[in-house]
Design a protein around this motif. Structure first.
Motif, PDB file in Angstrom:
ATOM      1  N   SER A 178      45.489 -23.040  44.047  1.00  0.00           N
ATOM      2  CA  SER A 178      46.425 -23.316  45.182  1.00  0.00           C
ATOM      3  C   SER A 178      46.542 -24.618  45.862  1.00  0.00           C
ATOM      4  O   SER A 178      47.347 -24.989  46.553  1.00  0.00           O
ATOM      5  CB  SER A 178      46.144 -22.151  46.281  1.00  0.00           C
ATOM      6  N   GLY A 179      45.512 -25.360  45.146  1.00  0.00           N
ATOM      7  CA  GLY A 179      45.397 -26.856  45.551  1.00  0.00           C
ATOM      8  C   GLY A 179      44.451 -26.926  46.802  1.00  0.00           C
ATOM      9  O   GLY A 179      44.391 -27.995  47.537  1.00  0.00           O
ATOM     10  N   LYS A 180      43.536 -25.983  47.108  1.00  0.00           N
ATOM     11  CA  LYS A 180      42.405 -25.937  48.268  1.00  0.00           C
ATOM     12  C   LYS A 180      41.346 -27.033  48.111  1.00  0.00           C
ATOM     13  O   LYS A 180      41.397 -28.006  49.032  1.00  0.00           O
ATOM     14  CB  LYS A 180      41.758 -24.594  48.242  1.00  0.00           C
TER      15      LYS A 180
ATOM     16  N   HIS B  11      42.008 -29.895  46.333  1.00  0.00           N
ATOM     17  CA  HIS B  11      42.821 -31.189  46.431  1.00  0.00           C
ATOM     18  C   HIS B  11      43.151 -31.455  47.787  1.00  0.00           C
ATOM     19  O   HIS B  11      42.950 -32.636  48.301  1.00  0.00           O
ATOM     20  CB  HIS B  11      44.188 -30.905  45.782  1.00  0.00           C
TER      21      HIS B  11
ATOM     22  N   ARG C  55      41.818 -34.921  49.767  1.00  0.00           N
ATOM     23  CA  ARG C  55      42.680 -35.897  50.615  1.00  0.00           C
ATOM     24  C   ARG C  55      41.980 -36.110  52.124  1.00  0.00           C
ATOM     25  O   ARG C  55      42.408 -36.966  52.537  1.00  0.00           O
ATOM     26  CB  ARG C  55      43.863 -35.095  50.477  1.00  0.00           C
TER      27      ARG C  55
ATOM     28  N   GLY D 132      46.915 -21.459  52.366  1.00  0.00           N
ATOM     29  CA  GLY D 132      47.602 -21.697  51.106  1.00  0.00           C
ATOM     30  C   GLY D 132      48.206 -20.388  50.371  1.00  0.00           C
ATOM     31  O   GLY D 132      48.012 -19.289  51.075  1.00  0.00           O
TER      32      GLY D 132
ATOM     33  N   ARG E 266      51.784 -24.758  44.588  1.00  0.00           N
ATOM     34  CA  ARG E 266      50.360 -25.463  44.455  1.00  0.00           C
ATOM     35  C   ARG E 266      50.343 -26.747  45.413  1.00  0.00           C
ATOM     36  O   ARG E 266      51.504 -27.218  45.205  1.00  0.00           O
ATOM     37  CB  ARG E 266      49.952 -25.881  43.117  1.00  0.00           C
ATOM     38  N   GLY E 267      49.495 -27.028  46.265  1.00  0.00           N
ATOM     39  CA  GLY E 267      49.538 -27.964  47.208  1.00  0.00           C
ATOM     40  C   GLY E 267      50.325 -27.855  48.455  1.00  0.00           C
ATOM     41  O   GLY E 267      50.433 -28.720  49.025  1.00  0.00           O
TER      42      GLY E 267
ATOM     43  N   THR F 173      53.119 -30.121  52.585  1.00  0.00           N
ATOM     44  CA  THR F 173      53.103 -30.781  51.332  1.00  0.00           C
ATOM     45  C   THR F 173      51.710 -31.565  51.357  1.00  0.00           C
ATOM     46  O   THR F 173      52.051 -33.015  51.897  1.00  0.00           O
ATOM     47  CB  THR F 173      54.168 -31.197  50.539  1.00  0.00           C
TER      48      THR F 173
ATOM     49  N   SER G  96      39.469 -37.994  41.541  1.00  0.00           N
ATOM     50  CA  SER G  96      39.611 -36.690  40.681  1.00  0.00           C
ATOM     51  C   SER G  96      38.283 -35.978  40.536  1.00  0.00           C
ATOM     52  O   SER G  96      37.428 -36.636  40.372  1.00  0.00           O
ATOM     53  CB  SER G  96      40.251 -36.874  39.672  1.00  0.00           C
TER      54      SER G  96
ATOM     55  N   SER H 277      41.921 -28.434  36.071  1.00  0.00           N
ATOM     56  CA  SER H 277      42.775 -27.288  35.498  1.00  0.00           C
ATOM     57  C   SER H 277      43.105 -27.480  33.860  1.00  0.00           C
ATOM     58  O   SER H 277      43.198 -28.474  33.643  1.00  0.00           O
ATOM     59  CB  SER H 277      43.957 -27.116  36.135  1.00  0.00           C
TER      60      SER H 277
END
Length: 501
Positions: free
Chosen positions: A36-38, A40, A44, A201, A231-232, A249, A256, A261
Motif C-alpha cells: 500500500s506504500g506504507k 514509502h 518520505r 492506507g 498505492r501511496g 497522495t 530507496s 517490489s
C-alpha cells in the motif's frame, strides 16, 4: 519553532503539510496492507524531517539502512547483547545522533528482545539528555502484538512493555512514536490508542476497515473506501495534519530500499540444452554424499544366535592423552587472576571486553590449566569477585540467596548488587555513592543512586535513612541489612590510590 514538512499533495493539488512540532507531541499511527506504500510514507517522513529532528528507526527488514548514505544515519547492527544495545541507546540520546537499528537476520523473538532493550535504553536516558527524538517503528505488530504467538511470554512482555512506554510515557522524555502496521487487528490496542494522528492506507479485511473507520471518526458505510485506495494514497486525520479526514497522495523520495517490489520481466530464451541443465547434477551436487540402499534384514534365527554367544571381556580403558585437570588448582588460578585484575584501580572504568582480553593473557602467563572461561562466565565471576565476600560468609545461606537473586539482573548490574548485598550479609556500612559509581564503571554518583532506586523498584531491597542522614539498605529476602553509611563519603579505593601516588 513551527516547522511544516511536505508529505505530498491533497486532492485539490495543494501540498499536504505536516506540523512536525505537533507530531512530536501527539504521535502518529500508519496502517496499510503490504504493497500500500506504507514504507514509502515512512521514508518520505524521515527524509523531510531529517534536518530538523533526531531520528531513530526500528527496522526489522533492513529497508531503511540506505538513509545512512544520504542523510548520515548511523546503522546499529542488532546482533549484540541486550546490555550493549541498552548502553548504545543511552549514548545515542546523549550525543543526538540519528540511527537505524537493523534487526535483519534475527528471528522474531530475538528482534523483540533487541528492540525492547534498545527502546528501554532510550527511555531510561538521563533527564539532561531528553532531547526530542522521532522514533519510527516499522511492522509494529511484531513488537506490540495483540495476542501471544509463537514467541515466549517473556519476550512478548518485554517488547510490549517497551512499546507501551514509547507511546504512553515517551512524550515527557522527548520520544515521539511513529508506528506502522499492516493490520490494526494485530496491533495491541493500548499502543494504537495513544496516537492522535493517523494515516490510513489500503486494507481489505472487514475488521481492519472497521477499526480504521472508527479511529478516523467515519461511519461503517464509509469504511469501504479503504479497499479502493491506490498505492501511496492515504487518509489523514489528526492535529498535525488535518482536523477532518483528508485524502493525501504521498510524494516522491530521494532514497530507496534495498528490497523492492517484484517487477515483471520477460523470460530468457530457452537454451537448447535445457533438459541437460535440469537433469545433470552440478559440480557441487556431485560432491554430496550418495545414499546407499539399506542392508537386507537379518533372519530372526541368526539374531537369536548372535545374542546367545558369550560376550568378549571388555577392553581396559585407554589412558587419557592429556593430564587430568585438577579443578581446585584451576579455580585457584582463576581466582588469583581475578584478584590481579581488580587490584588495578582503573579496571572499574574499562569495558568487559578489554578486561576479558587482559584476563586471557594473565591466564596464559600463570599457566591456568583447562579451557579459558567464555565471556559470559567471565562476567559472572568478575561480578562475584568485585563483591569481595570472605570465605566464611560465602558458605552461608544468605550469600547463596544473594547469588541467585543477582542472576536475574542484567550483566552490568550484577556487580553493584553483589557489593551492597555483601555489605548487608557482613553487617558492614552501606557503600557510598562514589564507591558504587566506581564499581559500575562511572564517575557519576547520581547514576549510583539511580541503580539503588532500580533495585528498590524491583523489590530486591528497601532503602531508608536514619536520623543522622546515613543510608541503610535492607534486604527482605536475605533477612539482613547494612550498617548506616554516609552516601556522600568519598570512595575509599580512590582515596587510597591517590595517597599512594
Amino acid at each position: 519553532m513551527k516547522v511544516d514538512i511536505e508529505m505530498g499533495a491533497v486532492s485539490s493539488g495543494k501540498p499536504a503539510l505536516l506540523d512536525l512540532e505537533e507530531l512530536l507531541a501527539t504521535r502518529l499511527l500508519v496502517q496499510g496492507n503490504s504493497g500500500s506504500g506504507k514504507s514509502h510514507l515512512l521514508r518520505r517522513l524521515l527524509e523531510q524531517s531529517a534536518p530538523w529532528v533526531q531520528q531513530c528507526v526500528i527496522d526489522p527488514e533492513g529497508d531503511f539502512v540506505t538513509l545512512a548514505d544520504r542523510f548520515g544515519h548511523v546503522v546499529v547492527d542488532a546482533q549484540r547483547t541486550e546490555a550493549e544495545l541498552t548502553r548504545i541507546a543511552g549514548r545515542i540520546r546523549q550525543h543526538r545522533v540519528s540511527v537505524v537499528l537493523n534487526l535483519e537476520g534475527l528471528d522474531v523473538e530475538q528482534q523483540m528482545r533487541a528492540a525492547a532493550a534498545f527502546l528501554g535504553g532510550m527511555f531510561d536516558a538521563e533527564r539532561d539528555h531528553w532531547y526530542p527524538v522521532l522514533v519510527v517503528v516499522d511492522e509494529a505488530q511484531l513488537f506490540a502484538p495483540m495476542a501471544a504467538g509463537e514467541v515466549s511470554d517473556e519476550a512478548r512482555k518485554l517488547s510490549l512493555g517497551a512499546m507501551t512506554n514509547l507511546m504512553c510515557r515517551g512524550r515527557k522524555r522527548g520520544l515521539a512514536g511513529v508506528i506502522a502496521t499492516q493490520r490494526l487487528a494485530k496491533l495491541a490496542k493500548n499502543v494504537a490508542a495513544e496516537a492522535s494522528n493517523f494515516l490510513m492506507g489500503r486494507t481489505f479485511l472487514d475488521i481492519d476497515m472497521a477499526r480504521a473507520a472508527d479511529l478516523l471518526g467515519m461511519d461503517k458505510r464509509q469504511a469501504e473506501m479503504f479497499r479502493d485506495l491506490a498505492r501511496g494514497h492515504f487518509v489523514a486525520l489528526g492535529p498535525a495534519m488535518s482536523r477532518r479526514p483528508l485524502p493525501v497522495t504521498i510524494g516522491p523520495v530521494e532514497t530507496s530500499a534495498r528490497s523492492v517490489s517484484p517487477k515483471l520481466m520477460p523470460l530468457p530464451e530457452t537454451p537448447e540444452d535445457a533438459r541437460d541443465l535440469i537433469f545433470t547434477p552440478g559440480p557441487e551436487e556431485m560432491r554430496a554424499p550418495v545414499r546407499r540402499a539399506p542392508p537386507p534384514p537379518i533372519p530372526t534365527a541368526d539374531l537369536i544366535a548372535q545374542l546367545s554367544r558369550p560376550q568378549p571381556a571388555p577392553e581396559p580403558p585407554e589412558q587419557p592423552s592429556f593430564a587430568i585437570i585438577d579443578e581446585a588448582e584451576r579455580e585457584a588460578g582463576i581466582a588469583a587472576v581475578m584478584r590481579d585484575i581488580l587490584d588495578d584501580a582503573d579496571a572499574a572504568f574499562r569495558t568487559d571486553a578489554v578486561l576479558y582480553q587482559d584476563f586471557l593473557v594473565r591466564c596464559r602467563i600463570r599457566r591456568v590449566p583447562g579451557e579459558p572461561l567464555a565471556l559470559p562466565a567471565f562476567r559472572r565471576k568478575l561480578a562475584v569477585a568485585r563483591a569481595g565476600v570472605d570465605p566464611q560468609a560465602a558458605k552461608g545461606e544468605a550469600w547463596s540467596a544473594a547469588l541467585e537473586m543477582s542472576e536475574k539482573l542484567p550483566d552490568d548490574l550484577q556487580g553493584v548488587f553483589l557489593v551492597v548485598a555483601q555489605a548487608a550479609v557482613a553487617g558492614a556500612p552501606c557503600p557510598s555513592d562514589a564507591t558504587l559509581a566506581r564499581i559500575y564503571g562511572s564517575h557519576s554518583p547520581r547514576r549510583a543512586r539511580r541503580l539503588l532506586t532500580y533495585f528498590e523498584e524491583h523489590g530486591l531491597l528497601v532503602l531508608r535513612t536514619d536520623f543522622h542522614g546515613k543510608r541503610i539498605l535492607a534486604f527482605p529476602d536475605l533477612g539482613c541489612e547494612t550498617a548506616p553509611g554516609d552516601p556522600e563519603a568519598p570512595d575509599e579505593a580512590t582515596g587510597a590510590r591517590d595517597a599512594a601516588e
